[in-house]
Design a protein around this motif. Structure first.
Motif, PDB file in Angstrom:
ATOM      1  N   ALA A  26       0.861  -1.186   0.000  1.00  0.00           N
ATOM      2  CA  ALA A  26       0.000   0.000   0.000  1.00  0.00           C
ATOM      3  C   ALA A  26       0.897   1.236   0.000  1.00  0.00           C
ATOM      4  O   ALA A  26       1.911   1.280   0.681  1.00  0.00           O
ATOM      5  N   GLY A  27       0.536   2.210  -0.775  1.00  0.00           N
ATOM      6  CA  GLY A  27       1.393   3.390  -0.879  1.00  0.00           C
ATOM      7  C   GLY A  27       2.289   3.293  -2.091  1.00  0.00           C
ATOM      8  O   GLY A  27       1.934   2.684  -3.098  1.00  0.00           O
ATOM      9  N   LEU A  28       3.477   3.824  -1.988  1.00  0.00           N
ATOM     10  CA  LEU A  28       4.376   3.902  -3.133  1.00  0.00           C
ATOM     11  C   LEU A  28       5.642   3.088  -2.944  1.00  0.00           C
ATOM     12  O   LEU A  28       6.696   3.438  -3.458  1.00  0.00           O
ATOM     13  N   THR A  29       5.571   1.979  -2.218  1.00  0.00           N
ATOM     14  CA  THR A  29       6.764   1.167  -1.969  1.00  0.00           C
ATOM     15  C   THR A  29       6.557  -0.262  -2.451  1.00  0.00           C
ATOM     16  O   THR A  29       5.430  -0.723  -2.637  1.00  0.00           O
ATOM     17  N   ARG A  45      11.222   2.459  -3.044  1.00  0.00           N
ATOM     18  CA  ARG A  45      10.107   3.206  -3.617  1.00  0.00           C
ATOM     19  C   ARG A  45       9.792   2.609  -4.978  1.00  0.00           C
ATOM     20  O   ARG A  45      10.683   2.091  -5.662  1.00  0.00           O
ATOM     21  N   GLN A  46       8.535   2.674  -5.379  1.00  0.00           N
ATOM     22  CA  GLN A  46       8.138   2.074  -6.662  1.00  0.00           C
ATOM     23  C   GLN A  46       8.953   2.619  -7.825  1.00  0.00           C
ATOM     24  O   GLN A  46       9.355   1.857  -8.707  1.00  0.00           O
ATOM     25  N   GLU A  47       9.225   3.916  -7.843  1.00  0.00           N
ATOM     26  CA  GLU A  47       9.971   4.485  -8.970  1.00  0.00           C
ATOM     27  C   GLU A  47      11.435   4.045  -8.981  1.00  0.00           C
ATOM     28  O   GLU A  47      12.123   4.181  -9.989  1.00  0.00           O
ATOM     29  N   ASP A  48      11.918   3.480  -7.873  1.00  0.00           N
ATOM     30  CA  ASP A  48      13.306   3.007  -7.788  1.00  0.00           C
ATOM     31  C   ASP A  48      13.420   1.496  -7.927  1.00  0.00           C
ATOM     32  O   ASP A  48      14.485   0.922  -7.693  1.00  0.00           O
ATOM     33  N   THR A  49      12.331   0.826  -8.306  1.00  0.00           N
ATOM     34  CA  THR A  49      12.329  -0.639  -8.377  1.00  0.00           C
ATOM     35  C   THR A  49      13.408  -1.163  -9.326  1.00  0.00           C
ATOM     36  O   THR A  49      14.142  -2.089  -8.998  1.00  0.00           O
ATOM     37  N   GLY A  50      13.540  -0.575 -10.514  1.00  0.00           N
ATOM     38  CA  GLY A  50      14.548  -1.034 -11.484  1.00  0.00           C
ATOM     39  C   GLY A  50      15.957  -0.896 -10.955  1.00  0.00           C
ATOM     40  O   GLY A  50      16.769  -1.823 -11.064  1.00  0.00           O
ATOM     41  N   ALA A  51      16.256   0.246 -10.354  1.00  0.00           N
ATOM     42  CA  ALA A  51      17.595   0.462  -9.784  1.00  0.00           C
ATOM     43  C   ALA A  51      17.853  -0.494  -8.626  1.00  0.00           C
ATOM     44  O   ALA A  51      18.954  -1.042  -8.491  1.00  0.00           O
TER      45      ALA A  51
END
Length: 109
Positions: A26-29, A45-51
């Motif tokens: 839940a949220g952005l993680t 964080r979701q936007e850092d998943t690839g890294a």
């Protein structure tokens, strides 16, 4: 959920044969969770998943062979493949089949 080939044994549980999966919370993680034992190894964080996946892949860049006798995960850094070894736990010999295209030598050769 996204399955990966990253072994859990490369991190905190040498005996686990599970692989990490990416699970959204839940949220952005997201969590990086073992598909066998359910342990959470990392989060991002979701936007850092690839890294984060790249970092986990680099951290797991160790060749791991499970002992055929006791199941212990023997980790050896800097090797692409292992064909014979001695288990770090039970100290018995581990012989693995040769890679395709390689011929195993017999003691008489």
């Amino acid at each position: 959920m996204i399955a990966t080939a990253i072994p859990h044994s490369a991190f905190d549980n040498a005996a686990c044969r599970g692989r990490l999966k990416v699970v959204g919370r839940a949220g952005l993680t997201v969590d990086f969770v073992c598909n066998k034992c359910g342990a959470t190894v990392a989060c991002a964080r979701q936007e850092d998943t690839g890294a984060a996946l790249q970092i986990l892949n680099l951290a797991a860049c160790v060749t791991c062979v499970h002992c055929l006798h006791c199941g212990f995960a023997n980790k050896m850094a800097g090797l692409d493949a292992i064909y014979a070894s001695v288990c770090q736990e039970c100290h018995r010999a581990i012989y693995l089949p040769a890679a395709p295209g390689l011929r195993s030598k017999t003691p008489t050769e």
